[in-house]
Design an enzyme around this catalytic site. Structure first.
Site, short mmCIF file in Angstrom:
data_model
loop_
_atom_site.label_atom_id
_atom_site.label_comp_id
_atom_site.label_asym_id
_atom_site.label_seq_id
_atom_site.Cartn_x
_atom_site.Cartn_y
_atom_site.Cartn_z
N ASN A 3 39.26 43.82 32.18
CA ASN A 3 39.98 42.55 32.19
C ASN A 3 41.05 42.58 33.28
O ASN A 3 41.30 43.61 33.91
CB ASN A 3 40.60 42.27 30.83
CG ASN A 3 40.81 40.80 30.56
OD1 ASN A 3 40.64 39.96 31.45
ND2 ASN A 3 41.18 40.46 29.34
N ASP A 46 33.33 34.02 26.60
CA ASP A 46 34.21 33.09 25.89
C ASP A 46 35.42 33.89 25.40
O ASP A 46 35.32 34.68 24.47
CB ASP A 46 33.47 32.47 24.70
CG ASP A 46 34.37 31.59 23.85
OD1 ASP A 46 35.52 31.31 24.28
OD2 ASP A 46 33.95 31.17 22.75
N HIS A 73 35.96 32.74 31.00
CA HIS A 73 36.82 33.79 31.54
C HIS A 73 36.00 34.82 32.29
O HIS A 73 35.05 35.39 31.74
CB HIS A 73 37.59 34.46 30.40
CG HIS A 73 38.55 35.53 30.85
ND1 HIS A 73 39.57 35.29 31.74
CD2 HIS A 73 38.63 36.85 30.54
CE1 HIS A 73 40.25 36.41 31.95
NE2 HIS A 73 39.69 37.37 31.24
N GLU A 120 42.50 39.47 45.84
CA GLU A 120 42.18 38.24 45.11
C GLU A 120 42.81 37.03 45.79
O GLU A 120 42.22 35.94 45.80
CB GLU A 120 42.68 38.32 43.66
CG GLU A 120 41.96 39.32 42.81
CD GLU A 120 42.44 40.75 43.01
OE1 GLU A 120 41.66 41.68 42.73
OE2 GLU A 120 43.60 40.93 43.45
N GLU A 126 43.96 44.37 49.39
CA GLU A 126 45.17 43.94 48.68
C GLU A 126 46.42 44.34 49.46
O GLU A 126 47.41 43.62 49.47
CB GLU A 126 45.19 44.59 47.29
CG GLU A 126 46.41 44.27 46.45
CD GLU A 126 46.34 42.91 45.78
OE1 GLU A 126 47.39 42.46 45.32
OE2 GLU A 126 45.25 42.31 45.74
N GLN A 135 46.55 39.26 36.46
CA GLN A 135 46.47 37.95 37.11
C GLN A 135 47.69 37.09 36.87
O GLN A 135 47.89 36.07 37.55
CB GLN A 135 45.22 37.21 36.64
CG GLN A 135 45.25 36.76 35.19
CD GLN A 135 43.91 36.23 34.71
OE1 GLN A 135 42.97 36.98 34.49
NE2 GLN A 135 43.83 34.90 34.54
#
Length: 336
Positions: free
Chosen positions: A303, A254, A279, A165, A201, A134
């Protein structure tokens, strides 16, 4: 490149004011870290950034020394975020805004009649795209949402398509999402439903910026959903059953602690982890491990901080132990 990152002037001055003389013994390590992560700094800033990096390195080494003594079940490692303070990290990367979905939506409740496998890993089934990055943008909510939608599309069509995204960031503002400043997975799913689709994407690439207007192309509808379901808040049993029955599930945790920022391997659990989630991540499975002399259950969370973080971009989070890091507090998934 950190030089392109907007750092508040007051914070930068504070960093410069706190800068201490660099440790000569770390010169080669610092230069190697800069080269590895292609870091460049404006004139006068490098000393402050190195000071932050040295403090982070010291804390990582202290933790790992304690881990070798059996005091922690997970290890830390220096990564590409090593020159950020905890405050900067949380400001830049943790962009999930906790809030319950205000519209009517079915709740996925745990059922005693539903039996789940001992282990689930949707990566092995081809439902999960490669780990993404990201960047310095609080768009974790968008990456979590595309991950759940990618799993849904793969399950329905047998094709794994990387979704956009940036499409969510640019086009779902009217639903209350704020691009790099944070957002909600539920509102991302609602956008896809209201819009009638989401681009890939490939057609709508990620820029990690808030400067572009909506460019959705209906000719490239790569995903769709008819609605969303919420997982019973706080219920790890419901989250397990949803994961087993549905596929990858969007979750929030968290991720504000230093230990989370520099997690490298092992099963993460921390007294610094609270129930205040900030998050967005993607739950892709769960399992058990025989580590440190006993059985430990864990969630497998994907992640969006690149493969340089954690276990090639993933974290194993302690499961069935008081809802670690609030992982079951705001889980949801799209449906067709």
């Amino acid at each position: 490149m950190l030089g392109a990152m907007a750092v508040p002037l007051g914070l930068l001055l504070a960093l410069l004011g706190c800068a201490t003389a660099p440790d000569p013994a770390l010169e080669e390590t610092w230069e190697g870290w800069k080269s590895l992560h292609t870091k460049e700094y404006p004139v006068g800033v490098e000393a402050a950034r190195r000071g932050v990096w040295e403090k982070n390195l010291q804390r990582i080494q202290q933790h790992n020394q304690e881990e070798r003594q059996g005091l922690h079940p997970f290890r830390l490692a220096m990564n590409h975020y090593g020159d950020l303070t905890d405050e900067e990290f949380n400001q830049l990367l943790n962009g999930f805004t906790p809030a319950w979905w205000e519209k009517p939506a079915p709740i996925f409740q745990a059922s005693e009649a539903l039996k789940t496998p001992a282990e689930v890993d949707w990566r092995a089934k081809g439902f999960v795209t490669p780990v993404k990055n990201q960047g310095h943008c609080g768009s974790c909510w968008a990456f979590s949402a595309t991950g759940a939608l990618e799993g849904l599309v793969s399950k329905q069509t047998g094709k794994l398509v990387v979704l956009s995204e940036q499409n969510l960031m640019d086009c779902s503002r009217k639903l209350g999402n704020s691009g790099c400043q944070g957002g909600f997975m539920t509102r991302a799913f609602q956008y896809v439903h209201d819009n009638g689709g989401l681009n890939s994407e490939h057609v709508y690439p990620y820029t990690g910026r808030d400067t572009s207007s909506c460019r959705y192309d209906p000719q490239d509808r790569a995903a769709n959903c008819s609605g969303l379901r919420l997982v019973a808040p706080g219920s790890e049993a419901a989250l397990e059953q949803a994961l087993a029955a549905v596929g990858p599930v969007s979750v929030a945790v968290d991720a504000s602690s230093f230990h989370f920022h520099f997690y490298k391997s092992g099963i993460f659990s921390s007294v610094f982890c609270s129930q205040r989630v900030n998050h967005g991540m993607l739950a892709v499975g769960y399992g058990t491990s025989q580590e440190q002399g006993g059985n430990a259950s864990f969630w497998i969370l994907k992640n969006s901080w690149s493969e340089l973080w954690g276990e090639l971009g993933y974290i194993r989070l302690l499961k069935d132990a008081g809802n670690q890091c609030g992982v079951a507090n705001q889980a949801s998934f799209p449906v067709l």
